[in-house]
Design a protein around this motif. Structure first.
Motif, PDB file in Angstrom:
ATOM      1  N   HIS A 209       0.842  -1.260  -0.093  1.00 17.52           N
ATOM      2  CA  HIS A 209      -0.094  -0.047   0.072  1.00 17.52           C
ATOM      3  C   HIS A 209       0.864   1.213   0.094  1.00 17.52           C
ATOM      4  O   HIS A 209       0.483   2.397   0.248  1.00 17.52           O
ATOM      5  N   TYR A 211       1.597   3.364  -2.099  1.00 16.41           N
ATOM      6  CA  TYR A 211       1.175   4.490  -2.717  1.00 16.41           C
ATOM      7  C   TYR A 211      -0.310   5.021  -2.344  1.00 16.41           C
ATOM      8  O   TYR A 211      -0.822   5.877  -2.947  1.00 16.41           O
ATOM      9  N   GLU A 212      -0.686   4.570  -1.113  1.00 13.50           N
ATOM     10  CA  GLU A 212      -1.535   4.881  -0.507  1.00 13.50           C
ATOM     11  C   GLU A 212      -1.372   5.733   0.794  1.00 13.50           C
ATOM     12  O   GLU A 212      -0.162   5.606   1.093  1.00 13.50           O
ATOM     13  N   ASN A 213      -2.473   6.287   1.500  1.00 10.81           N
ATOM     14  CA  ASN A 213      -2.131   6.920   2.667  1.00 10.81           C
ATOM     15  C   ASN A 213      -2.208   5.933   3.854  1.00 10.81           C
ATOM     16  O   ASN A 213      -3.363   5.547   4.423  1.00 10.81           O
ATOM     17  N   SER A 215      -2.239   4.484   7.512  1.00  8.00           N
ATOM     18  CA  SER A 215      -2.419   4.524   8.626  1.00  8.00           C
ATOM     19  C   SER A 215      -1.980   3.475  10.091  1.00  8.00           C
ATOM     20  O   SER A 215      -2.213   2.298   9.465  1.00  8.00           O
ATOM     21  N   SER A 243       5.362   4.786  11.960  1.00  6.71           N
ATOM     22  CA  SER A 243       5.542   5.876  11.127  1.00  6.71           C
ATOM     23  C   SER A 243       6.693   6.169  10.300  1.00  6.71           C
ATOM     24  O   SER A 243       6.880   6.592   9.428  1.00  6.71           O
ATOM     25  N   GLN A 247       7.553   6.298   6.565  1.00  6.74           N
ATOM     26  CA  GLN A 247       8.293   7.103   5.827  1.00  6.74           C
ATOM     27  C   GLN A 247       9.640   6.913   5.325  1.00  6.74           C
ATOM     28  O   GLN A 247      10.040   7.247   4.125  1.00  6.74           O
ATOM     29  N   LYS A 250       8.276   5.019   1.986  1.00 14.01           N
ATOM     30  CA  LYS A 250       7.941   5.784   0.906  1.00 14.01           C
ATOM     31  C   LYS A 250       9.339   6.835   0.348  1.00 14.01           C
ATOM     32  O   LYS A 250       9.186   6.903  -0.905  1.00 14.01           O
ATOM     33  N   THR A 270       2.476  13.526  -4.958  1.00 10.95           N
ATOM     34  CA  THR A 270       1.099  13.063  -5.164  1.00 10.95           C
ATOM     35  C   THR A 270       0.755  11.695  -5.255  1.00 10.95           C
ATOM     36  O   THR A 270      -0.002  11.161  -4.453  1.00 10.95           O
ATOM     37  N   SER A 273       1.054   9.923  -1.731  1.00  7.49           N
ATOM     38  CA  SER A 273       0.177  10.315  -0.837  1.00  7.49           C
ATOM     39  C   SER A 273       0.658  11.211   0.098  1.00  7.49           C
ATOM     40  O   SER A 273       0.064  11.076   1.620  1.00  7.49           O
ATOM     41  N   PHE A 274       1.544  12.075  -0.090  1.00  7.82           N
ATOM     42  CA  PHE A 274       2.116  13.266   0.868  1.00  7.82           C
ATOM     43  C   PHE A 274       1.070  14.380   0.906  1.00  7.82           C
ATOM     44  O   PHE A 274       0.362  14.695  -0.267  1.00  7.82           O
ATOM     45  N   ASN A 275       0.849  15.130   1.923  1.00  2.80           N
ATOM     46  CA  ASN A 275      -0.101  15.927   2.027  1.00  2.80           C
ATOM     47  C   ASN A 275       0.244  17.167   1.107  1.00  2.80           C
ATOM     48  O   ASN A 275      -0.733  17.815   0.372  1.00  2.80           O
TER      49      ASN A 275
END
Length: 306
Positions: A209, A211-213, A215, A243, A247, A250, A270, A273-275
């Protein structure tokens, strides 16, 4: 031609074969088309104009723009062949060291074979030599990735013996894929043995996952643990928080995109999925010590210098 003659054992006909190929005329498309329409008329008594054939034939309906673009791509490939060969090798080593079995299918193995001719007397021998080099590189990468040295060397010797027993290019190419898959799989197994089944599941979830956000709570639900207990267990086995690990993963994925693609940094941000881009740059710099822009420029510069 010498390589083909050697592989087909046509030594006694070498001069005739070379003479035949040298005697073949090079005919432009326009002339060939005119000749073809005349021959077609002679056999079928139906006359087509070269222009009508040209329009209906899919192979000759490409626009000038498309043809020019293709020629530019060919020129670009010729100039950057060595550069892309090094990129291929670095990407391959990285995939093997990390045990990323899923990414092997994207490696252009057949293209890499054409990048270096290691034998002038035999095309098959050239490909064999190339695959032997690949086996050696992959074997070393697997050891760096955590595979036991004895296992890596045992596979190395077995694969080289298989290469020497092969007689066709298809067999050699299939073996090249098998080499990469087996080494990557062995490295992944070695890495997973260091962790419990729960943590291995967490790491696989993050990888799948990426490429996804992602949690912390989603991961906890996947392994059936409370977020708090997962934090303790993850920190104990991996040595970092969930976390921080996310990071890191990613950032590793971003490094590949920066190194092996022309994807804009804003788009990479993008995709992962970074803010926003400033946060992405902050995280990337925290992990690597440099900005994404600097990393991309330095990576490509080092390849040209090498």
């Amino acid at each position: 031609m010498n390589g083909i003659i050697h592989d087909s054992h046509g030594f006694f006909y070498r001069d005739k074969v070379l003479q035949y190929y040298k005697s073949l005329p090079i005919i432009l498309h326009e002339k060939l088309l005119s000749i073809s329409t005349i021959v077609f008329y002679m056999f079928n008594h139906v006359l087509f104009s070269p222009e009508s054939v040209w329009e209906k034939n899919v192979e000759f309906t490409e626009s000038n723009e498309k043809t020019e673009k293709m020629e530019l791509e060919i020129t670009s490939n010729l100039h950057s062949n060595l550069f892309h060969g090094r990129l291929f090798e670095k990407k391959m080593i990285e995939i093997i060291k990390e045990g990323k079995v899923e990414e092997i299918k994207d490696l252009p193995i057949s293209e890499e074979e054409e990048a270096s001719v290691l034998s002038k007397t035999s095309y098959i021998r050239s490909n064999k030599n190339h695959i032997i080099t690949l086996i050696t590189i992959v074997s070393r990468a697997s050891i760096e990735g955590g595979l036991h040295e004895e296992i890596a060397l045992s596979l190395h010797n077995r694969f080289i013996q298989q290469v020497e027993e092969m007689d066709t290019l298809d067999e050699i190419r299939e073996l090249a894929k098998e080499v990469l898959y087996i080494y990557a799989k062995k490295v992944r197994q070695a890495k997973n043995e260091c962790y419990s089944k729960t943590i291995t599941t967490c790491k696989d979830y993050i990888y799948k996952h990426i490429y996804e956000n992602i949690s912390h709570n989603d991961i906890a639900r996947t392994v059936g643990l409370s977020p708090k207990y997962l934090s303790v267990l993850f920190k104990k086995e991996v040595g970092s928080t969930v976390s921080t690990y996310i990071q890191q993963m990613k950032t590793d994925e971003a490094k590949k995109l920066l190194a092996y693609s022309k994807t804009p940094i804003s788009e990479i941000c993008t995709l992962l999925s970074f803010n926003d881009q400033s946060y992405f740059t902050k995280v990337f710099k925290k992990v690597t010590g440099v900005t994404p822009k600097f990393y991309r420029e330095r990576f490509h510069l080092l390849d040209y210098i090498d």
